[in-house]
Write a protein that holds these residues in place. Structure first.
Motif, short mmCIF file in Angstrom:
data_model
loop_
_atom_site.label_atom_id
_atom_site.label_comp_id
_atom_site.label_asym_id
_atom_site.label_seq_id
_atom_site.Cartn_x
_atom_site.Cartn_y
_atom_site.Cartn_z
N ALA A 1 6.61 9.91 43.83
CA ALA A 1 6.47 9.43 45.49
C ALA A 1 5.78 10.32 46.56
O ALA A 1 5.11 9.53 47.23
N GLU A 2 5.87 11.20 46.70
CA GLU A 2 5.02 12.41 47.10
C GLU A 2 3.93 12.11 47.01
O GLU A 2 2.71 12.00 48.02
N LEU A 3 2.91 11.47 45.66
CA LEU A 3 1.65 11.65 45.11
C LEU A 3 1.62 10.52 46.40
O LEU A 3 -0.02 9.97 46.56
N LEU A 4 1.90 8.94 46.16
CA LEU A 4 1.91 7.63 46.51
C LEU A 4 2.32 7.50 47.09
O LEU A 4 1.20 6.72 48.19
N GLN A 5 2.48 8.75 48.34
CA GLN A 5 2.41 8.76 49.59
C GLN A 5 3.54 7.32 49.83
O GLN A 5 3.54 6.73 50.92
N PHE A 6 4.78 7.49 48.90
CA PHE A 6 5.67 5.95 49.18
C PHE A 6 6.47 6.71 50.04
O PHE A 6 7.36 7.49 49.39
N ALA A 7 6.40 6.10 51.17
CA ALA A 7 7.83 6.24 51.64
C ALA A 7 9.04 5.97 51.67
O ALA A 7 9.83 6.53 52.61
N ASP A 8 9.57 4.66 50.61
CA ASP A 8 10.79 4.08 50.78
C ASP A 8 11.83 5.64 49.47
O ASP A 8 11.10 5.35 48.54
N ARG A 9 12.24 6.54 49.39
CA ARG A 9 13.22 7.01 48.73
C ARG A 9 14.58 7.12 48.50
O ARG A 9 15.16 8.10 47.81
N MET A 10 14.49 5.65 48.48
CA MET A 10 16.16 5.63 48.93
C MET A 10 16.61 5.09 47.07
O MET A 10 16.87 4.18 46.06
N PHE A 11 16.49 6.00 46.10
CA PHE A 11 16.14 5.42 45.01
C PHE A 11 18.11 5.91 44.22
O PHE A 11 18.65 5.37 42.65
N TYR A 12 18.86 7.21 44.72
CA TYR A 12 19.73 6.86 44.74
C TYR A 12 20.68 7.10 46.06
O TYR A 12 20.31 7.17 47.19
N LYS A 13 22.29 6.46 46.14
CA LYS A 13 23.06 6.95 47.18
C LYS A 13 23.97 8.00 46.66
O LYS A 13 24.00 8.69 46.11
N ASP A 14 24.91 8.22 47.69
CA ASP A 14 26.10 8.77 47.39
C ASP A 14 26.93 8.63 46.68
O ASP A 14 28.52 8.52 46.61
#
Length: 508
Positions: A351-364
Motif C-alpha cells: 500500500a505504501e509503495l503504491l500510494q494506496f490510501a485505504d489501509r483497512m485490511f482488518y479490524k479489531d
C-alpha cells in the motif's frame, strides 16, 4: 323501490337507487359475502405488507453493508483519504507498544537460547538456518512459474474483455458471443491458473514455503481476474454507446495497478496518498524479516524437538493430549505472526509503495465477542471478496430467499480453498482445517452470533482459537513426520487421501 336525486357542484343531477342498498342491508347472504371479501382483502394486504417490509429491510441491509465494507473510492475536498490499519493506531499507545516490545524480547531470547544450545552441544556459536533455507528452496522455479501466471493474468483477461466489449453491442447474437467468450476464458483459466501451478508444485517437488508462494499467488490471481471481469462486464452491458462512440473499457494501467494493490475488489480509481514514506517502507521490510525468523525459531525450538521425539513413540491417547497442549503456545504464536506479517506488514508495504490510501485490511478482531464478527474483521480483504461475489450474488440468484444457504456456501468455499492451499503446501491431504472451519466454524458462527456482547464470549473465542491452533499444529506436524518415516508406496486414491500418521505412528 325508492329513489333519490342529488345535484353536484355543476348542477348535474344523479339518481341514486336506494332500493338495492336497502336490500343489501337486509340480505344476510350479502353480509356474509362482504365479510369474506373483507377477510380476503385483509389477508392480501398483510401479505403485501410483509413483502414490502422484507424488500425495504433487504435494501437497507445492503446499503448498510456497503457503507461499512466498501472502501472509500473518492477524494474528499480534493484530498485523498487515508484509512490506517487498527494496529498502526494501536502502536501509537505506549501500553500497546510495550506488548510489541515483549514479542521482540522473546525473539531475542530465542536467538540467545539457540546460540547457547549450539555452543553446549557442538562447542560453537553459529546460528544455522538449514530449515529456513530448505523451506524456501528452488526459488528459480518459483520465479518462472509466478512470472508465467502474472503475464497470463495481465494479458488474457484484459484483452478478452476488450474483444468481447468491442463486439458485444454490434453483434447480432449477443448471447452466443458471450457464451463462447466465457467458455474460452474458463478453459484458459483452468489450464494456466488452474493446472499449471499444480503441475509445477508436484512435478518439481517444491519445498513447503515455495509451494505456498505458488499456490497462494495462484488463488490471488484467480480472485483478482474474476473481480476485474465481474466488475467490468456489467458496466459494458448497461452502457450502450451512442452512434460513433466507443465502448468504455478500463484502461490497461488501471488493471495493472489493481494486480499489485492490496485489494481484491476492482475499481477504476482508488484513494491515493501524495508521497511514499521510505522510512516506513524500511521499517516494514525489517518487521517482515523479523516475523520470518520469529516463525523459524518457534518451529525449531518449540515444535521440531517435540514431534521428532514423539514420532518414535507408540500412539496413545495420553501422548495425543500432551502433544495438543504442547502445540497450543507455538500454534497461537504462529497465528499472531501470520496475521502481523501478512495482514499488517505485507499489505501495508505494498500500500505504501503504491500510494494506496485505504489501509483497512482488518479490524479489531481481537475484541470480538462473536465468531460472526471475528470472521468479518479478521481478514477484511478476503471477506469483501466473499461478501460481494459469494454471499450477495447467491442472494441475487435465489431472489433473497436463502440467506442461510448463502452464508453456508461462503463457509464451504472458504473452507475448501483453505484446505486446498494447505494440502498443496504440505504435500499431503489431511483435512484438519476443513473439518474445523466447515463444521466447528459454522456452528460457532450461528451460536455465537452478533447478539453476544458479554466479555465472557470474548474469552470463549480466544479459548477456541488457542485449542484450534493447538490441534492444527499438532496433527499437521505428526502427519509431516509420518510422511517422512513412512512414504507412500503407491498412487491409489485411497492411499493419497489416508493420513500416514494413522498407520505409521506405531513404527520405529
Amino acid at each position: 323501490m325508492a329513489t333519490a336525486q342529488t345535484t353536484n357542484a355543476n348542477g348535474v343531477r344523479h339518481r341514486c337507487v336506494l332500493g338495492h342498498k336497502m336490500d343489501d342491508l337486509t340480505n344476510p347472504v350479502g353480509i356474509e359475502s362482504k365479510t369474506d371479501d373483507a377477510a380476503q382483502w385483509h389477508k392480501h394486504v398483510q401479505r403485501v405488507k410483509v413483502k414490502i417490509l422484507q424488500q425495504v429491510q433487504d435494501q437497507l441491509s445492503d446499503i448498510l453493508d456497503t457503507t461499512l465494507t466498501e472502501p472509500v473510492h473518492a477524494s474528499v475536498n480534493g484530498k485523498t483519504s487515508n484509512i490506517s490499519s487498527p494496529s498502526s493506531e494501536l502502536f501509537e499507545i505506549s501500553h500497546i507498544r510495550t506488548i510489541y516490545h515483549m514479542f521482540v524480547a522473546v525473539l531475542i531470547i530465542f536467538c540467545v537460547s539457540t546460540l547457547a544450545v549450539d555452543y553446549i552441544d557442538q562447542g560453537r556459536l553459529v546460528l544455522e538456518f538449514d530449515l529456513l533455507f530448505y523451506a524456501f528452496g528452488k526459488l528459480g522455479t518459483v520465479t518462472w512459474v509466478w512470472a508465467l501466471m502474472f503475464v497470463y493474468t495481465l494479458l488474457v483477461p484484459y484483452y478478452t474483455l476488450l474483444f468481447w466489449g468491442s463486439f458485444y453491442h454490434r453483434c447480432p447474437s449477443k448471447l452466443g458471443l458471450s457464451v463462447c467468450t466465457a467458455l474460452v476464458l474458463a478453459a484458459l483459466q483452468a489450464s494456466v491458473l488452474g493446472l499449471l501451478p499444480i503441475y509445477a508444485v508436484v512435478q518439481h517437488q517444491l519445498p513447503p514455503a515455495s509451494r505456498f508462494i505458488v499456490i497462494l499467488e495462484q488463488i490471488r490471481f484467480l480472485m483478482k481476474s474474476y473481480s476485474f471481469m465481474r466488475e467490468s462486464a456489467p458496466e459494458i452491458l448497461k452502457n450502450t454507446p451512442k452512434q460513433g462512440e466507443k465502448v468504455h473499457i478500463p484502461t490497461f494501467s488501471t488493471y495493472l495497478y489493481f494486480l499489485f494493490c492490496p485489494t481484491l475488489i476492482y475499481r477504476e480509481s482508488y484513494p491515493r496518498n501524495t508521497h511514499i514514506r521510505w522510512k516506513y517502507v524500511g521499517v516494514t521490510v525489517t518487521m517482515i524479516l523479523g516475523c520470518l525468523f520469529y516463525g523459524y525459531f518457534i518451529l525449531v525450538r518449540l515444535c521440531v524437538p517435540v514431534f521428532t521425539s514423539e514420532s518414535h513413540q507408540p500412539f496413545s491417547k495420553r501422548a495425543m493430549v500432551l502433544a495438543v497442549f504442547h502445540s497450543i503456545l507455538p500454534g497461537i504464536m504462529l497465528l499472531l505472526l501470520c496475521f502481523f506479517a501478512f495482514l499488517h506488514c505485507w499489505l501495508n508495504l505494498f500500500a505504501e509503495l503504491l500510494q494506496f490510501a485505504d489501509r483497512m485490511f482488518y479490524k479489531d478482531w481481537w475484541n470480538s465477542t462473536s465468531f460472526a464478527n471475528y470472521y468479518r474483521t479478521w481478514n477484511v480483504v478476503v471477506h469483501d471478496w466473499l461478501y460481494y461475489y459469494g454471499y450477495r450474488d447467491f442472494l441475487w440468484l435465489s431472489r433473497r430467499k436463502f440467506r442461510t444457504g448463502a452464508m453456508l456456501s461462503v463457509f464451504i468455499v472458504s473452507a475448501v480453498v483453505h484446505e486446498y492451499a494447505l494440502a498443496m503446501g504440505f504435500g499431503f491431504f489431511y483435512p484438519v482445517m476443513f473439518f474445523l472451519f466447515a463444521i466447528f466454524g459454522v456452528v460457532f458462527n450461528f451460536t455465537m452470533n452478533d447478539k453476544r456482547q458479554s466479555p465472557v464470549c470474548n474469552i470463549i473465542m480466544w479459548l477456541s482459537l488457542f485449542v484450534g491452533q493447538g490441534v492444527q499444529v499438532c496433527l499437521y506436524c505428526q502427519e509431516w513426520y509420518a510422511q517422512i518415516r513412512c512414504p507412500r508406496t503407491g498412487n491409489s486414491i485411497w492411499e493419497l487421501v489416508t493420513p500416514r500418521s494413522w498407520s505409521c505412528s506405531h513404527q520405529k
